[in-house]
Design a protein around this motif. Sequence first.
Motif, PDB file in Angstrom:
ATOM      1  N   LEU A  20       0.849  -1.192   0.000  1.00 35.26           N
ATOM      2  CA  LEU A  20       0.000   0.000   0.000  1.00 35.26           C
ATOM      3  C   LEU A  20       0.882   1.239   0.000  1.00 35.26           C
ATOM      4  CD1 LEU A  20      -2.703   1.497   0.395  1.00 35.26           C
ATOM      5  CD2 LEU A  20      -2.423   1.136   2.858  1.00 35.26           C
ATOM      6  N   VAL A  21       0.675   2.108  -0.986  1.00 38.07           N
ATOM      7  CA  VAL A  21       1.453   3.346  -1.072  1.00 38.07           C
ATOM      8  C   VAL A  21       0.500   4.503  -1.365  1.00 38.07           C
ATOM      9  CG1 VAL A  21       3.553   2.177  -1.844  1.00 38.07           C
ATOM     10  CG2 VAL A  21       1.904   3.027  -3.538  1.00 38.07           C
ATOM     11  N   GLN A  22       1.045   5.701  -1.287  1.00 35.07           N
ATOM     12  CA  GLN A  22       0.258   6.891  -1.601  1.00 35.07           C
ATOM     13  C   GLN A  22       0.526   7.340  -3.035  1.00 35.07           C
ATOM     14  OE1 GLN A  22       1.380   9.684   1.500  1.00 35.07           O
ATOM     15  NE2 GLN A  22      -0.368   9.060   2.752  1.00 35.07           N
ATOM     16  N   ALA A  23      -0.398   8.074  -3.576  1.00 34.03           N
ATOM     17  CA  ALA A  23      -0.224   8.608  -4.922  1.00 34.03           C
ATOM     18  C   ALA A  23       1.088   9.395  -5.004  1.00 34.03           C
ATOM     19  CB  ALA A  23      -1.397   9.497  -5.291  1.00 34.03           C
ATOM     20  N   GLY A  24       1.830   9.144  -6.073  1.00 26.66           N
ATOM     21  CA  GLY A  24       3.108   9.802  -6.279  1.00 26.66           C
ATOM     22  C   GLY A  24       4.294   9.000  -5.792  1.00 26.66           C
ATOM     23  N   GLN A  77      -4.521  -6.814 -12.926  1.00 30.24           N
ATOM     24  CA  GLN A  77      -5.970  -7.017 -12.984  1.00 30.24           C
ATOM     25  C   GLN A  77      -6.623  -6.294 -11.808  1.00 30.24           C
ATOM     26  OE1 GLN A  77      -7.181 -11.116 -13.314  1.00 30.24           O
ATOM     27  NE2 GLN A  77      -9.198 -10.542 -14.085  1.00 30.24           N
ATOM     28  N   ALA A  78      -7.470  -5.357 -12.134  1.00 35.16           N
ATOM     29  CA  ALA A  78      -8.233  -4.641 -11.119  1.00 35.16           C
ATOM     30  C   ALA A  78      -9.560  -5.355 -10.902  1.00 35.16           C
ATOM     31  CB  ALA A  78      -8.469  -3.197 -11.572  1.00 35.16           C
ATOM     32  N   PRO A  79     -10.187  -5.150  -9.759  1.00 33.70           N
ATOM     33  CA  PRO A  79     -11.473  -5.809  -9.484  1.00 33.70           C
ATOM     34  C   PRO A  79     -12.500  -5.533 -10.570  1.00 33.70           C
ATOM     35  CG  PRO A  79     -10.615  -4.799  -7.495  1.00 33.70           C
ATOM     36  CD  PRO A  79      -9.731  -4.349  -8.611  1.00 33.70           C
ATOM     37  N   SER A 131       5.727   7.348  -9.738  1.00 33.29           N
ATOM     38  CA  SER A 131       4.559   8.235  -9.892  1.00 33.29           C
ATOM     39  C   SER A 131       3.262   7.438  -9.895  1.00 33.29           C
ATOM     40  CB  SER A 131       4.688   9.050 -11.181  1.00 33.29           C
ATOM     41  OG  SER A 131       5.860   9.828 -11.183  1.00 33.29           O
ATOM     42  N   LEU A 132       3.126   6.557  -8.935  1.00 36.84           N
ATOM     43  CA  LEU A 132       1.944   5.702  -8.876  1.00 36.84           C
ATOM     44  C   LEU A 132       0.684   6.523  -8.641  1.00 36.84           C
ATOM     45  CD1 LEU A 132       3.501   2.745  -6.926  1.00 36.84           C
ATOM     46  CD2 LEU A 132       2.318   2.547  -9.125  1.00 36.84           C
ATOM     47  N   GLN A 133      -0.386   6.064  -9.260  1.00 37.09           N
ATOM     48  CA  GLN A 133      -1.686   6.721  -9.153  1.00 37.09           C
ATOM     49  C   GLN A 133      -2.733   5.713  -8.704  1.00 37.09           C
ATOM     50  OE1 GLN A 133      -1.975  10.069  -9.522  1.00 37.09           O
ATOM     51  NE2 GLN A 133       0.261   9.995  -9.826  1.00 37.09           N
ATOM     52  N   PRO A 134      -3.840   6.192  -8.147  1.00 37.45           N
ATOM     53  CA  PRO A 134      -4.888   5.251  -7.719  1.00 37.45           C
ATOM     54  C   PRO A 134      -5.339   4.319  -8.843  1.00 37.45           C
ATOM     55  CG  PRO A 134      -5.291   7.382  -6.739  1.00 37.45           C
ATOM     56  CD  PRO A 134      -4.130   7.562  -7.675  1.00 37.45           C
ATOM     57  N   GLN A 182      -0.490  -7.819  -4.644  1.00 42.13           N
ATOM     58  CA  GLN A 182      -1.417  -6.694  -4.637  1.00 42.13           C
ATOM     59  C   GLN A 182      -0.671  -5.365  -4.524  1.00 42.13           C
ATOM     60  OE1 GLN A 182      -4.906  -6.608  -4.882  1.00 42.13           O
ATOM     61  NE2 GLN A 182      -4.649  -4.372  -4.959  1.00 42.13           N
ATOM     62  N   VAL A 183      -1.059  -4.437  -5.373  1.00 39.96           N
ATOM     63  CA  VAL A 183      -0.557  -3.065  -5.289  1.00 39.96           C
ATOM     64  C   VAL A 183      -1.772  -2.155  -5.097  1.00 39.96           C
ATOM     65  CG1 VAL A 183       0.551  -1.170  -6.524  1.00 39.96           C
ATOM     66  CG2 VAL A 183       1.473  -3.496  -6.703  1.00 39.96           C
ATOM     67  N   THR A 184      -1.744  -1.394  -4.026  1.00 39.38           N
ATOM     68  CA  THR A 184      -2.832  -0.477  -3.736  1.00 39.38           C
ATOM     69  C   THR A 184      -2.267   0.931  -3.588  1.00 39.38           C
ATOM     70  OG1 THR A 184      -4.062  -2.203  -2.581  1.00 39.38           O
ATOM     71  CG2 THR A 184      -4.748   0.071  -2.204  1.00 39.38           C
ATOM     72  N   VAL A 185      -2.841   1.861  -4.351  1.00 38.96           N
ATOM     73  CA  VAL A 185      -2.381   3.241  -4.320  1.00 38.96           C
ATOM     74  C   VAL A 185      -3.517   4.117  -3.814  1.00 38.96           C
ATOM     75  CG1 VAL A 185      -1.335   5.117  -5.615  1.00 38.96           C
ATOM     76  CG2 VAL A 185      -0.914   2.748  -6.311  1.00 38.96           C
ATOM     77  N   SER A 186      -3.281   4.761  -2.701  1.00 41.46           N
ATOM     78  CA  SER A 186      -4.306   5.629  -2.118  1.00 41.46           C
ATOM     79  C   SER A 186      -4.129   7.056  -2.623  1.00 41.46           C
ATOM     80  CB  SER A 186      -4.231   5.601  -0.598  1.00 41.46           C
ATOM     81  OG  SER A 186      -2.985   6.107  -0.167  1.00 41.46           O
ATOM     82  N   ALA A 187      -5.246   7.775  -2.695  1.00 41.25           N
ATOM     83  CA  ALA A 187      -5.205   9.154  -3.206  1.00 41.25           C
ATOM     84  C   ALA A 187      -4.584  10.110  -2.194  1.00 41.25           C
ATOM     85  CB  ALA A 187      -6.607   9.602  -3.568  1.00 41.25           C
TER      86      ALA A 187
END
Length: 121
Positions: free
Chosen positions: A11-15, A39-41, A84-87, A116-121
């Motif tokens: 889990l990371v934050q945007a950017g 693959q996204a849900p 530069s990860l984005q949601p 799993q890679v999750t990017v929060s806004a």
Amino acid sequence: QVQLVESGGGLVQAGDSLSLSCAASGVTFRDYAMAWFRQAPGKGREFVASISRSYAAYYSGSVQGRFSISRDNAKNTVYLQMNSLQPRDTAFYYCAAGPTAAKRPDDYSAWGQGTQVTVSA
């Protein structure tokens, strides 16, 4: 028997940046092209990047310039550096092995279980 094991998700934050690894065993790694899909849900498996046996790299338009794929044949490992990860990059990421650096999932014969890679806004 080919085995691919991904690691590095989280889990990371945007950017932020994140690096994924995929270790291969049971295969002559240098003889295979490698790829990353995601693959996204509720969505199909989407091509992210691939790298040929001769180290030519290919990217989807959505990650071009932000992600970088590389391989280390001495370590039987393929990497995906994600910057530069984005949601919208939130998904389950899979690595795959196949004869050519194609963009279709059906062109790959071996798959990892994903990370799993999750990017929060």
